[in-house]
Design an enzyme around this catalytic site. Structure first.
Site, short mmCIF file in Angstrom:
data_model
loop_
_atom_site.label_atom_id
_atom_site.label_comp_id
_atom_site.label_asym_id
_atom_site.label_seq_id
_atom_site.Cartn_x
_atom_site.Cartn_y
_atom_site.Cartn_z
N THR A 104 -42.08 38.81 37.65
CA THR A 104 -40.67 38.40 37.73
C THR A 104 -39.70 39.44 37.17
OG1 THR A 104 -40.76 37.30 35.56
CG2 THR A 104 -41.31 35.97 37.51
N CYS A 158 -39.19 36.99 27.81
CA CYS A 158 -38.87 35.71 27.17
C CYS A 158 -39.33 35.73 25.72
CB CYS A 158 -39.59 34.55 27.87
SG CYS A 158 -39.33 34.45 29.63
N CYS A 178 -40.31 29.43 25.34
CA CYS A 178 -39.47 29.32 26.54
C CYS A 178 -39.98 28.19 27.43
CB CYS A 178 -39.50 30.64 27.32
SG CYS A 178 -38.55 30.59 28.86
N ARG A 224 -41.85 28.17 33.55
CA ARG A 224 -43.23 27.99 33.99
C ARG A 224 -44.13 29.07 33.38
NH1 ARG A 224 -45.17 27.73 40.35
NH2 ARG A 224 -47.39 27.36 39.95
N ARG A 252 -35.55 42.40 32.24
CA ARG A 252 -34.26 41.78 31.93
C ARG A 252 -34.48 40.45 31.22
NH1 ARG A 252 -35.39 40.78 37.25
NH2 ARG A 252 -35.07 38.64 38.02
N CYS A 300 -34.47 36.59 30.02
CA CYS A 300 -34.60 35.27 30.65
C CYS A 300 -33.30 34.48 30.44
CB CYS A 300 -35.78 34.53 30.02
SG CYS A 300 -35.93 32.80 30.53
N CYS A 306 -34.35 30.88 28.01
CA CYS A 306 -34.58 30.88 26.55
C CYS A 306 -33.67 31.86 25.82
CB CYS A 306 -36.04 31.19 26.24
SG CYS A 306 -36.56 32.88 26.64
#
Length: 348
Positions: A30, A34, A38, A41, A63, A65, A68
């Site tokens: 992705t 995080c 968090c 998923r 980058r 999240c 969270c």
């Protein structure tokens, strides 16, 4: 001996909020990083990289999240101490109306900061906490004295209308009836066969007040009698058969066909836990610590477990969807076998 990455993965997988400030987790698939805890998923282990800081994760091209907010600092020890002092002040003054400005001046902080830290730590506003403290004081007084009027004024309710407004939601009956152990209340019940054995559904004229299952008829009736020892129990009741059919549908693992009215009493904390349980999708499980984190009380996993154990309307409020860390089923009032079977039916 476990490596650092193995320990970090275990903490991240269990959504341990205590690890939030120790490291960050980046996900290759992705491109996002995080913090532990968090609610997003859970990624596959092979896609996960650990970094010591958010700066290192950003430097590697990941980058932040948006769920969270890993760049935001968590509550400090000073913030926790502030909330603790606020709670003690609210409990001590539970017989007086909440004045956020006055409380803020007493604690030497701004009203905005006090409200923000209170919600972040407890999931409640200072006013909601004060309301819960006042109601708890009333319940203790009315049980000790048996006099609703005296208990009402001792707890700080300036008028009976304010007390009765709160009582409908939190006591499940009027304050006078609650103080008499349910004396005067009429509770109907129906016994039926279910995929998990015998089930009893009890209800007042306002809604379902008890669901018990998996035992003999005598034990099931005892469940309602212990909750309302002075109430008038009778078999059957208006609308009860339809509510029983809806509960049997859910016991079979099928999606709810219609909402069910409830007539149950609870503390403010129990309501928050039960509302979170009702939001868990069918066939999905969450850990006690995850539920605690979602209601804004990450250290209250044991209290969450108690709220699940005291849930009087099993299946309607799906406490069977809360399990131990690692996926073990954990305790259940009607046995782990029943809990596993209900979950399996929902997953199918």
């Amino acid at each position: 001996m476990k490596t650092t990455d193995v320990i970090r993965w275990e903490q991240f997988r269990s959504r341990d909020p205590r690890a939030r400030e120790k490291f960050v987790v980046a996900v290759r698939s992705t491109g996002i990083y995080c913090r532990p805890g968090c609610p997003a998923r859970m990624p596959l282990r092979r896609n996960v990289i650990f970094f010591d800081s958010t700066e290192a994760a950003r430097g590697a091209g990941f980058r932040a999240c948006r769920r969270c907010h890993p760049d935001q600092a968590g509550p400090s020890a000073a913030d926790h101490a502030l909330v603790g002092r606020a709670c003690r002040a609210l409990e001590a003054g539970a017989d007086e109306p909440v004045r956020l400005e006055s409380l803020s001046r007493e604690l030497s902080v701004s009203p905005a900061r006090l409200r923000r830290e209170f919600r972040r730590a407890l999931g409640l506003t200072p006013r909601e906490y004060a309301d819960a403290a006042r109601l708890d004081r009333f319940k203790k007084q009315v049980r000790a004295r048996g006099n609703v009027a005296a208990a009402m004024y001792e707890a700080g309710y300036g008028s009976s209308s304010r007390l009765y407004e709160r009582a409908r939601q939190t006591l499940g009956m009027t304050p006078a009836v609650y103080g008499r152990g349910g004396r005067g209340a009429r509770i109907g019940y129906v016994l039926a066969d279910s995929p998990m054995g015998r089930v009893l559904v009890a209800a007042t004229e306002h809604g379902v007040c008890g669901v018990s299952l998996g035992a003999g008829d005598v034990a099931l009736k005892k469940f309602v009698r212990e909750e309302y020892p002075q109430a008038e129990l009778r078999e059957g009741g208006p609308g009860l058969r339809g509510w029983v059919r809806e509960i049997l549908r859910r016991l079979d693992g099928r999606a709810p066909g219609a909402p069910l009215p409830l007539d149950i009493r609870a503390t403010a904390f129990q309501w928050r836990v039960w509302q979170e349980l009702a939001a868990i999708p069918r066939g999905v499980t969450r850990s006690y610590s995850e539920v605690a984190r979602r209601i804004g009380k990450p250290k209250a996993a044991r209290a969450v477990a108690r709220a699940c154990a005291t849930n009087p309307v099993a299946i309607v409020i799906p406490c069977h969807r809360v399990v131990r860390e690692g996926g073990q089923s954990g305790g259940y009032r009607w046995g782990e076998k029943v809990k596993r079977e209900v979950l399996e039916r929902e997953k199918r």
